[in-house]
Design an enzyme around this catalytic site. Sequence first.
Site, short mmCIF file in Angstrom:
data_model
loop_
_atom_site.label_atom_id
_atom_site.label_comp_id
_atom_site.label_asym_id
_atom_site.label_seq_id
_atom_site.Cartn_x
_atom_site.Cartn_y
_atom_site.Cartn_z
N ARG A 1 0.94 -1.31 0.09
CA ARG A 1 0.19 0.08 0.02
C ARG A 1 0.97 1.05 0.04
NH1 ARG A 1 -4.24 -2.76 -1.76
NH2 ARG A 1 -5.34 -3.83 -0.20
N ASN B 1 -0.63 -1.60 -7.21
CA ASN B 1 -1.69 -0.84 -7.14
C ASN B 1 -1.65 0.11 -6.07
OD1 ASN B 1 -1.93 -3.19 -5.66
ND2 ASN B 1 -4.13 -3.00 -5.62
N HIS C 1 -3.86 -11.19 -13.15
CA HIS C 1 -5.12 -11.09 -12.61
C HIS C 1 -5.92 -11.76 -13.43
CE1 HIS C 1 -8.16 -9.60 -9.63
NE2 HIS C 1 -9.11 -10.00 -10.63
N ASP D 1 -1.47 -12.95 -1.22
CA ASP D 1 -2.37 -11.70 -1.64
C ASP D 1 -2.72 -10.91 -0.49
OD1 ASP D 1 -3.64 -10.11 -3.37
OD2 ASP D 1 -5.53 -11.25 -3.57
#
Lengths: 431, 321
Positions: A70, A100, A184, A312
Amino acid sequence: MTQELTPNLLIVGGTILNPQTGSATPADICIENGTITEIGAKLDRKGKAIYDATDKFISIGWMDMHVHFREPGYEHKETIVTGSRAAAFGGFTAVACMPNTNPPIHTRDVVEFIIERAEKTPVDVYPIACVSKNRAGESLAEMADLAAGGAVAFSDDGSPVQNSGLMRHALEYSSMLNIPIINHEEDLSLGTKGHMHEGEVSTRLGLPGISGLSEEIMIARDILLAEYTGGHVHVAHISTAKGVDQVREAKKRGINITTEVCPHHFAITDALVESSGYHTNTKMHPPLRPQSDIDGIKRGLADGTIDAICTDHAPHASFEKEVEYIAAPFGILGLETAWGLTGRELVSEGVLSVSEAVYKLSIAPREILHLAVPEIKVGQKANLTVFDATTEWVFSANDIKSKSTNTPFVGSKMVGKAWAIYNKGFFVNNG
Amino acid sequence: MEPTTDQNQTGLDHRHLLGLSDFSAREIHLILETARRFRDVLDRPIRRVPTLRGITVVNLFFESSTRTRISFELAEKRLSADTVNFSASGSSVSKGESLKDTAQNIEAMKIDMVVVRHESPGAPHFLTQCVDAVVINAGDGAHEHPTQALLDMLTISDRFGKLNGLNISIIGDILHSRVARSNIHGLLTMGANVTICGPKPLLPVHLDKITGAGKLRITNRLDEALEGCDVAMALRIQMERQGKSLFPSTREYHEQFGIQMHHLQHHKDLVVMHPGPVNRGVELASEVVDHERALILNQVTNGVAVRMSVLYLLSGQTVTE
């Protein structure tokens, strides 16, 4: 849990497990200045800091090739420091983190920022960079520059590379760099508004579903593209039995394809969405699947179709998860519970031996990412995980080391515990 | 006359009404019988009883709704409850305040019961975790709409004197329908035979599994659904769904799945129901809506009575007057 720079340490009484050969050898390990200086029976303890590893295994440090740390951009969920703490608790000395973030890892400076941020943690953090600029799925990111900065793979994880033409060119381009594309696997036209697995439970609960089909169709496409381009496709977090069957067939045909699975996809089913009363800690992408898919995943783990176990690890703040089901973000923590669930579901059940499970948690991810595999050998930097496969314990809120707390496993039984790691001169003791 | 409780009936086993999937036949029977007694109240010159005096009910409607909200509000007023309405559209995210915060803020003002309508399946379950008040589900996404199914069952049992053994067909958009799910659970529990009918893309693939194998009869042909059928329940088609990939047009839908006059002429005992609002000329031909065998307005009246019953039974009050 203690974490200290401990350049000199003598680990006594443990059994060195080599996941490559399966051999288990009782021996002490002497570490000086972070480097292994002696391995042998009953080493001289005089004047040395001692860690007693009696009844425990010691292997090379584990790696989780799929985490979300993050940072930058979402530090309220997790940071590289807090994520590394969770990794160390889970027995991992290395992770690969998904891009991301905000900004996404789509330029070299972000890659370098992450590597620099991780320097003072006990964990090696390898950035995975974007396939496409802004993860928008439109044009290729500067892959060669990203790789030069230290990116170990490319992925738009969280989103699929939906455009088949872009995926083709990404595979062609990345194959020049000998770096995999981690996709993904999801055809968004078959489940873009879904919130859980499409099946009996979603039908009863009235929640829009994500069918296994959306994953399987994308895997089929990527197998064809990998075959045509010669590129390396790594199927992220595989979750369906048919998907596993497709990867097995593709491997038989010699196609350059690998895959990974998360413990929650072999430990719990979509029934938990109902029995938990729509608890949002049952919401992740891919969704929890029914038992028939778990059976297929276990077959794939046992026969080697599934190469690696990853987590994940996807932290979200409480205020983000404490909302109605359809408004909640996808994802749960994974690092802290990975080994306890692997022990419970795979080792205790005889799906994998301890050595095979450790292989999928240490050697396999590094081979997929073309990273050097550490060795337990005199003269090598000490990069170790101390663990057992038999301790039964109950995962509690106190065991959460992540900055977030979004796990469905508080109160769940775990089998096997990661007791300590040693890496980069740090000794992290979970005991 | 006030509702009285039999010595051997102990009220509901549930503290909340989240859905009918785990309500027993005894509980459903109790709700319907209590509703019948309350319906008498609705026929009096002064349509109000003091049953819930001192009880505060908040109607939390996060989705636009006219008839369900009015029906609940009337039921609350007829029972002399204090009522507060909260309406907001959109999810918590777009609204800027979370559902949890909204609920806790309202509860801090001391309320006893919450009636909630929300686009997210499970939102009422979530509320039970956030607040101490009794929660009544007034429709959560495509999950359940239990008071609608209860009023449907009351309407059917008024007409036939029973539910057990009746053949009931639910026709239309099952995929998006909370009404269908609640009726499937409730009707099967009460011993009715349930047939589901609609175009394949509007029927969930795993529908037959949700109630246990073989309990639902599923067909894509309206004539099969109406053969031997006692009650045809047509569901509303959301007009915005036509022309996408689920079905081509409302015109074609009416041709294939709309109940028309010739169906009523052919099936002399068939009665027709609809949760409303009806798209005339789509689910039902306009003449069918106005036909004497259409029970749509009975459903509406029963809605108030059923909601009075549910509010009363869940309020935990024992009648002392």
